[in-house]
Design an enzyme around this catalytic site. Structure first.
Site, short mmCIF file in Angstrom:
data_model
loop_
_atom_site.label_atom_id
_atom_site.label_comp_id
_atom_site.label_asym_id
_atom_site.label_seq_id
_atom_site.Cartn_x
_atom_site.Cartn_y
_atom_site.Cartn_z
N ASP A 1 2.05 5.23 -5.60
CA ASP A 1 1.30 6.45 -5.31
C ASP A 1 2.06 7.67 -5.81
OD1 ASP A 1 -0.25 8.49 -4.40
OD2 ASP A 1 -0.15 7.95 -2.28
N HIS B 1 -9.89 4.89 -1.32
CA HIS B 1 -9.06 5.01 -0.13
C HIS B 1 -9.82 5.83 0.91
CE1 HIS B 1 -4.85 3.87 -1.70
NE2 HIS B 1 -5.76 3.41 -2.54
N GLY B 2 -9.48 5.65 2.18
CA GLY B 2 -10.15 6.42 3.23
C GLY B 2 -11.54 5.91 3.51
N GLY B 3 -11.73 4.59 3.48
CA GLY B 3 -13.06 4.03 3.72
C GLY B 3 -13.51 4.09 5.15
N ASN C 1 -10.33 0.56 0.97
CA ASN C 1 -9.25 0.47 1.94
C ASN C 1 -9.71 0.87 3.34
OD1 ASN C 1 -7.81 -0.01 -0.40
ND2 ASN C 1 -6.12 1.35 0.15
N ASP D 1 0.83 -1.21 0.00
CA ASP D 1 0.00 0.00 0.00
C ASP D 1 0.87 1.26 0.00
OD1 ASP D 1 -2.35 1.44 0.06
OD2 ASP D 1 -2.68 1.21 2.23
N GLY E 1 -7.44 8.64 7.57
CA GLY E 1 -7.50 8.92 9.00
C GLY E 1 -8.92 9.07 9.53
N GLU F 1 -2.92 5.89 -8.33
CA GLU F 1 -3.92 6.87 -7.87
C GLU F 1 -3.92 8.08 -8.79
OE1 GLU F 1 -4.77 9.60 -3.89
OE2 GLU F 1 -4.07 7.53 -3.64
#
Length: 284
Positions: A104, A207-209, A229, A82, A180, A134
């Site tokens: 990334d 991302h950021g689920g 994620n 990741d 976060g 991304e």
């Protein structure tokens, strides 16, 4: 069994569910996530972060441990790197048997993002490894809790060209989430998600689920998100379990299984909840 990322995501996209992807840092997390996923007959993605892999023998205690246990599970399991920021970390992940990597370059200008992504794809494709990149940028907080950067939404007009020029197998997109813990409820851009999915040749990643309202997650899955994620939700659950364990200990030499049980139970509950929310149960 270990499989490439594209194998599980192509099926998820076709059947409109999402595969849960969990960042994991030790054997307690790995075992709990895998046991729960197998109980639910769900494919699962185990993700490792540079922060943990660069600890002394980090690759050994994560990658080698995961590879040693996956043969005892019947579900599809992806070992995923990741947020790699450079090719050198990717090369080490290839050496240690990862089946998927994320490069990334989202904080770079578009052309530089495409260039480093192409370089990674060229390197790993000979090993049968999937690549996630991304486009746009998902900002938010660093692991230490400090604020890192603002998010920048993905432009649908750039998607097809990015995928074609890089050869990636999956695309992480920015549609309103952040990394976060949220300090206010996010508002995901469902219309943008659909527009991106309509033009993307490959499955989409969110991302950021963690902390994102369930109703919004269901909507983006319906409109093309195939991988979500999760990390902060797992940390919150484990912290809750740790407090419960500390409060329940009544001897100076508690058994390890007694100390860890509330932690693993809290984590397992979150994993099961996400599997059902994403509709990845009974897919194997």
């Amino acid at each position: 069994m270990l499989v490439p990322l594209k194998e599980v995501l192509n099926d998820a996209r076709k059947n409109k569910y999402a595969v849960p992807a969990f960042d994991c840092v030790n054997d307690i997390m790995v075992r709990t996530i895998l046991d729960t996923a197998e109980q639910e007959n769900s494919p699962v993605i185990l993700m490792c972060l540079e922060h943990n892999l660069n600890e002394p023998k980090g690759f050994v205690y994560l990658a080698e441990y995961i590879k040693a246990v996956v043969s005892f599970y019947q579900i599809p399991i992806v070992l995923h790197l990741d947020h790699a920021m450079d090719l050198e970390l990717v090369k080490k992940a290839v050496q240690f048997g990862f089946t998927s990597v994320m490069i990334d370059g989202s904080s770079l200008p578009l052309e530089e993002n495409m260039a480093i992504t192409r370089e990674v794809v060229k390197y790993v494709q000979q090993h049968g490894i999937s690549v996630e990149a991304e486009l746009g940028h998902v900002g938010g907080h660093e692991l230490g809790g400090t604020y890192a950067s603002d998010s920048k939404l993905t432009e649908p007009s750039q998607v097809e060209t990015f995928v074609q020029k890089t050869g990636v197998d999956a695309l992480a997109v920015s549609i309103g989430t952040s990394h976060g813990i949220y300090h206010s409820e996010p508002d995901l851009n469902i219309i943008r998600t659909k527009e991106i999915n309509d033009v993307s040749p490959v499955p989409l990643v969110l991302h950021g689920g963690s902390g994102t309202p369930n109703v919004q997650l269901k909507e983006v899955i319906t409109n093309g998100i195939s991988k979500i994620n999760l990390y902060a939700d797992c940390r919150v659950a484990m912290a809750k379990g740790m407090k419960e364990a500390a409060a329940a200990i009544n001897r100076v030499d508690p058994l390890p299984e007694e100390m860890f049980r509330p932690i693993t139970q809290a984590l397992a509950a979150v994993v099961k909840e996400k599997i059902h929310l994403f509709r990845s149960n009974n897919r194997t």
